[in-house]
Design a protein around this motif. Structure first.
Motif, PDB file in Angstrom:
ATOM      1  N   THR A 135       0.848  -1.190   0.000  1.00 51.20           N
ATOM      2  CA  THR A 135       0.000   0.000   0.000  1.00 51.20           C
ATOM      3  C   THR A 135       0.883   1.239   0.000  1.00 51.20           C
ATOM      4  O   THR A 135       2.033   1.212   0.442  1.00 51.20           O
ATOM      5  N   GLY A 136       0.325   2.329  -0.507  1.00 54.88           N
ATOM      6  CA  GLY A 136       1.054   3.589  -0.535  1.00 54.88           C
ATOM      7  C   GLY A 136       0.966   4.313   0.798  1.00 54.88           C
ATOM      8  O   GLY A 136      -0.097   4.337   1.424  1.00 54.88           O
ATOM      9  N   THR A 137       2.075   4.901   1.217  1.00 57.33           N
ATOM     10  CA  THR A 137       2.104   5.666   2.463  1.00 57.33           C
ATOM     11  C   THR A 137       2.134   7.167   2.214  1.00 57.33           C
ATOM     12  O   THR A 137       1.511   7.937   2.925  1.00 57.33           O
ATOM     13  N   SER A 138       2.882   7.584   1.190  1.00 55.84           N
ATOM     14  CA  SER A 138       3.002   9.015   0.905  1.00 55.84           C
ATOM     15  C   SER A 138       3.262   9.241  -0.574  1.00 55.84           C
ATOM     16  O   SER A 138       3.631   8.325  -1.309  1.00 55.84           O
ATOM     17  N   GLN A 139       3.063  10.477  -0.991  1.00 56.02           N
ATOM     18  CA  GLN A 139       3.328  10.895  -2.367  1.00 56.02           C
ATOM     19  C   GLN A 139       4.570  11.790  -2.361  1.00 56.02           C
ATOM     20  O   GLN A 139       4.682  12.688  -1.535  1.00 56.02           O
ATOM     21  N   THR A 140       5.486  11.531  -3.294  1.00 53.65           N
ATOM     22  CA  THR A 140       6.767  12.227  -3.265  1.00 53.65           C
ATOM     23  C   THR A 140       7.086  12.876  -4.614  1.00 53.65           C
ATOM     24  O   THR A 140       7.497  12.190  -5.544  1.00 53.65           O
TER      25      THR A 140
END
Length: 358
Positions: A135-140
């Motif tokens: 799963t994704g945790t953050s957008q960078t």
């Protein structure tokens, strides 16, 4: 690499023979449970750096005092390679941090254990694997990072192609791309700009050759890159926005950034359980902990991470106010082509192809 101090320097040997590290109390079956039913340790591979890892180690161990958090701070590609090599005898329980394309590679190779977290309803589908392997945790967002003491604001490159100007020769320091998920994605995105129309990588390779000609050196790890740019040994680099802002505000580094005008890759940072990990319950607890609402706010406020969860309230104004033009990328194609493109860079482009083999 940023190995946690309490881990032994003979880590690699210990992994090979399947021994354990740290101060874990053994029971007859090799593990014991804490009062919450968790094993006494959880082993994490992560590129997030010692500041974040030490912070969350302390927070988690405070909540779960009988669980010892052990971590290895290495680059994203190194993590993927290590998890692959350890498939028959996994040494990590959790992989925390890397571009989603790398987690997709690991998923396809059967290296990850699907897990649907408790906050699943707050996570848009584009920020997870279909089977919940990651799963994704953050957008960078990726940016051009520069030393404000070395380059006046009006002279900073405004877009990717500006980095190829001969005036930047020997003023660019770059994180060694083969070991970095961030850099591999940026380089692949530069090739993809023309590839999406021509189905040929040659123009992208030419772009990378010109960038290589301006590059003073490739740093073995992010900390070395930060230090050299901060000292003025180089004037600029390409890296990610959160780290740039964090270094500026928490360490007083003379850094600022430019979001490339034509668009930039915006990576989804992920998290996943390693299939066959020896401490699955502790790993799930840490997974949930670092993605909780409280943790997401802390990561945003302290480490400038933009959360993927839609239900986080009270985030810093800079997240709501920052306008980023996301580059249109075919992530599946990048996943398929990345190794081929990066191998070409390593063999035919890097350091002028070793000054054309001298």
């Amino acid at each position: 690499m940023g190995l946690k101090p309490k881990w032994s320097l003979i880590w690699a040997t210990m992994l090979a023979v399947g021994l354990t590290t740290g101060c874990m109390a053994s029971t007859s079956d090799g593990d014991s449970a804490d009062k919450d039913g968790l094993e006494e340790k959880v082993v994490i591979y992560s590129p997030h750096g010692k500041d974040i890892l030490q912070d969350f180690e302390k927070q988690f161990e405070k909540k779960h005092p009988h669980v010892d958090v052990e971590w290895l701070d290495i680059g994203s590609q190194e993590i993927l390679d290590r998890v692959r090599s350890e498939k028959a005898n996994p040494q990590a329980d959790l992989w925390w941090g890397a571009p989603s394309v790398m987690f997709e590679q690991a998923r396809e190779e059967g290296l990850l254990q699907p897990y649907q977290p408790g906050y699943a309803d707050a996570l848009p589908k584009e920020f997870r694997a279909a089977d919940w392997s990651w799963t994704g945790t953050s957008q960078t967002p990726e940016v051009i990072m520069y030393n404000t003491r070395e380059i006046p604001k009006g002279e900073v490159p405004r877009d990717w192609d500006d980095l190829l100007d001969p005036k930047w020769k020997d003023r660019i320091i770059i994180r060694y791309p083969l070991a970095s998920g961030t850099m591999r994605t940026i380089y692949s995105a530069m090739i993809y700009r023309d590839y999406k129309e021509s189905n040929r990588p040659e123009k992208g390779y030419e772009w990378l050759k010109k960038l290589d000609a301006n590059t003073k050196e490739y740093s073995a790890n992010p900390e070395m890159m930060y230090s050299k740019v901060a000292r003025g040994e180089g004037a600029l680099t390409i890296w990610n926005m959160p780290d740039t802002v964090m270094l500026k505000e928490t360490k007083n580094y003379p850094f600022d950034f430019v979001i490339p005008e034509s668009g930039t890759p915006v990576l989804t940072e992920g998290i996943a359980l390693v299939k066959g990990g020896k401490h699955p319950e502790a790993a799930k607890a840490f997974y949930e902990f670092v993605n909780s609402e409280q943790a997401m706010k802390h990561l945003a406020e302290t480490y400038y991470r933009i959360p993927t969860r839609e239900d986080i309230q009270g985030l810093p104004a800079w997240i709501a106010e920052t306008r980023i033009k996301s580059m249109d990328l075919d992530w599946k194609l990048l996943q398929e082509k990345e190794n081929e493109w990066m191998d070409h860079w390593d063999q035919k482009i890097k350091n002028g192809a070793k000054q054309k083999e001298e």
